[in-house]
Design a protein around this motif. Structure first.
Motif, PDB file in Angstrom:
ATOM      1  N   LEU A  49       0.811  -1.232  -0.069  1.00  0.00           N
ATOM      2  CA  LEU A  49       0.096   0.162   0.114  1.00  0.00           C
ATOM      3  C   LEU A  49       0.972   1.239  -0.064  1.00  0.00           C
ATOM      4  O   LEU A  49       0.496   2.399  -0.690  1.00  0.00           O
ATOM      5  CB  LEU A  49      -1.060  -0.170   1.308  1.00  0.00           C
ATOM      6  N   HIS A  50       1.982   1.301   0.718  1.00  0.00           N
ATOM      7  CA  HIS A  50       2.950   2.383   0.941  1.00  0.00           C
ATOM      8  C   HIS A  50       3.637   2.621  -0.525  1.00  0.00           C
ATOM      9  O   HIS A  50       3.863   3.819  -0.968  1.00  0.00           O
ATOM     10  CB  HIS A  50       3.733   2.270   1.885  1.00  0.00           C
ATOM     11  N   ILE A  51       3.995   1.529  -1.281  1.00  0.00           N
ATOM     12  CA  ILE A  51       4.498   1.820  -2.690  1.00  0.00           C
ATOM     13  C   ILE A  51       3.376   2.224  -3.537  1.00  0.00           C
ATOM     14  O   ILE A  51       3.723   3.113  -4.334  1.00  0.00           O
ATOM     15  CB  ILE A  51       5.111   0.282  -3.012  1.00  0.00           C
ATOM     16  N   LEU A  52       2.143   1.809  -3.435  1.00  0.00           N
ATOM     17  CA  LEU A  52       1.117   2.307  -4.364  1.00  0.00           C
ATOM     18  C   LEU A  52       0.891   3.711  -4.234  1.00  0.00           C
ATOM     19  O   LEU A  52       0.758   4.553  -4.958  1.00  0.00           O
ATOM     20  CB  LEU A  52      -0.167   1.527  -4.063  1.00  0.00           C
ATOM     21  N   LEU A  53       0.900   4.007  -2.877  1.00  0.00           N
ATOM     22  CA  LEU A  53       0.691   5.765  -2.541  1.00  0.00           C
ATOM     23  C   LEU A  53       1.865   6.476  -3.125  1.00  0.00           C
ATOM     24  O   LEU A  53       1.602   7.372  -3.739  1.00  0.00           O
ATOM     25  CB  LEU A  53       0.767   5.764  -1.117  1.00  0.00           C
ATOM     26  N   GLN A  54       3.145   6.058  -2.957  1.00  0.00           N
ATOM     27  CA  GLN A  54       4.198   6.791  -3.503  1.00  0.00           C
ATOM     28  C   GLN A  54       4.303   6.692  -5.237  1.00  0.00           C
ATOM     29  O   GLN A  54       4.498   7.734  -5.733  1.00  0.00           O
ATOM     30  CB  GLN A  54       5.603   6.062  -3.264  1.00  0.00           C
ATOM     31  N   LEU A  55       3.485   5.769  -5.890  1.00  0.00           N
ATOM     32  CA  LEU A  55       3.550   5.771  -7.301  1.00  0.00           C
ATOM     33  C   LEU A  55       2.564   6.757  -7.706  1.00  0.00           C
ATOM     34  O   LEU A  55       2.400   7.364  -8.929  1.00  0.00           O
ATOM     35  CB  LEU A  55       3.180   4.246  -7.841  1.00  0.00           C
ATOM     36  N   LEU A  56       1.528   6.975  -6.775  1.00  0.00           N
ATOM     37  CA  LEU A  56       0.484   7.639  -7.356  1.00  0.00           C
ATOM     38  C   LEU A  56       0.756   9.305  -6.525  1.00  0.00           C
ATOM     39  O   LEU A  56      -0.287   9.988  -6.792  1.00  0.00           O
ATOM     40  CB  LEU A  56      -0.891   7.430  -6.561  1.00  0.00           C
ATOM     41  N   GLY A  57       1.843   9.508  -6.338  1.00  0.00           N
ATOM     42  CA  GLY A  57       2.457  11.031  -5.884  1.00  0.00           C
ATOM     43  C   GLY A  57       2.230  11.258  -4.449  1.00  0.00           C
ATOM     44  O   GLY A  57       2.382  12.429  -4.110  1.00  0.00           O
ATOM     45  N   PHE A  58       2.041  10.253  -3.575  1.00  0.00           N
ATOM     46  CA  PHE A  58       1.722  10.626  -1.988  1.00  0.00           C
ATOM     47  C   PHE A  58       3.094   9.992  -1.095  1.00  0.00           C
ATOM     48  O   PHE A  58       3.773   9.227  -1.524  1.00  0.00           O
ATOM     49  CB  PHE A  58       0.669  10.039  -1.652  1.00  0.00           C
TER      50      PHE A  58
END
Length: 177
Positions: A38-47
């Motif tokens: 989930l943290h990787i997904l957040l980073q890929l989406l700019g967060f």
């Protein structure tokens, strides 16, 4: 600005995660835990990764659109989760919303205890604005530097806060927002 490679990487990650209907946390496998994915997904989406605390029991995502890449999410915590960033935050055992490049919207199950009222207030949107994050609540909008959310916080479990959100008000915010 996102590049073609970052969009391809995001689509590949979304496809990989979408193939697994639910991701369960595993404390012994760093990159296989629900929190880490989930943290990787957040980073890929700019967060920044710290927007969602750990541990996440599991989460579900479903693709809502390709251009821009958009997913609906449901995050499951073991119990009601409390963390403090700038001020106290509450995550219900089930936290839902929609995430796209630079924006999380339609959130349910997240409240902050705003210093202006000391009341637990529903958060509806988070938008990336350069190095800042814009948080839209039921009663106000605040802006903070994204650096305050780089560190992933750990939940402190506590009591359930009843969901007393005004459904009509949140629909109006979604309509005009």
């Amino acid at each position: 600005m996102a590049t073609a490679n970052s969009h391809i990487s995001l689509l590949l990650l979304l496809a990989l995660v979408a193939l697994t209907p639910s991701t369960s946390a595993s404390p012994n496998l760093n990159l296989n835990s629900a929190s880490d994915i989930l943290h990787i997904l957040l980073q890929l989406l700019g967060f920044p990764p710290g927007l969602i605390p750990e541990p996440v029991e599991h989460f579900d995502i479903s693709l809502a659109g390709l251009l821009p890449p958009t997913v609906n999410f449901t995050i499951y915590f073991k119990e009601p989760c409390y963390v403090t960033y700038v001020y106290p935050n509450y995550f219900a055992p089930v936290f839902t919303g929609k995430i796209t490049l630079g924006k999380i919207s339609g959130m349910r199950g997240h409240k902050d205890q705003l210093p202006s009222t000391s009341v637990w207030t529903d958060m509806y949107d988070v938008t990336v604005l350069g190095t800042k994050l814009v948080f839209k609540f039921a009663t106000e909008t605040v802006i903070y530097d994204r650096a305050k959310f780089e560190e992933v916080k750990t939940c402190t479990y506590g009591p359930l806060i009843p969901d007393q959100s005004n459904e009509l008000f949140s629909q109006v915010l979604l309509f005009i927002g």
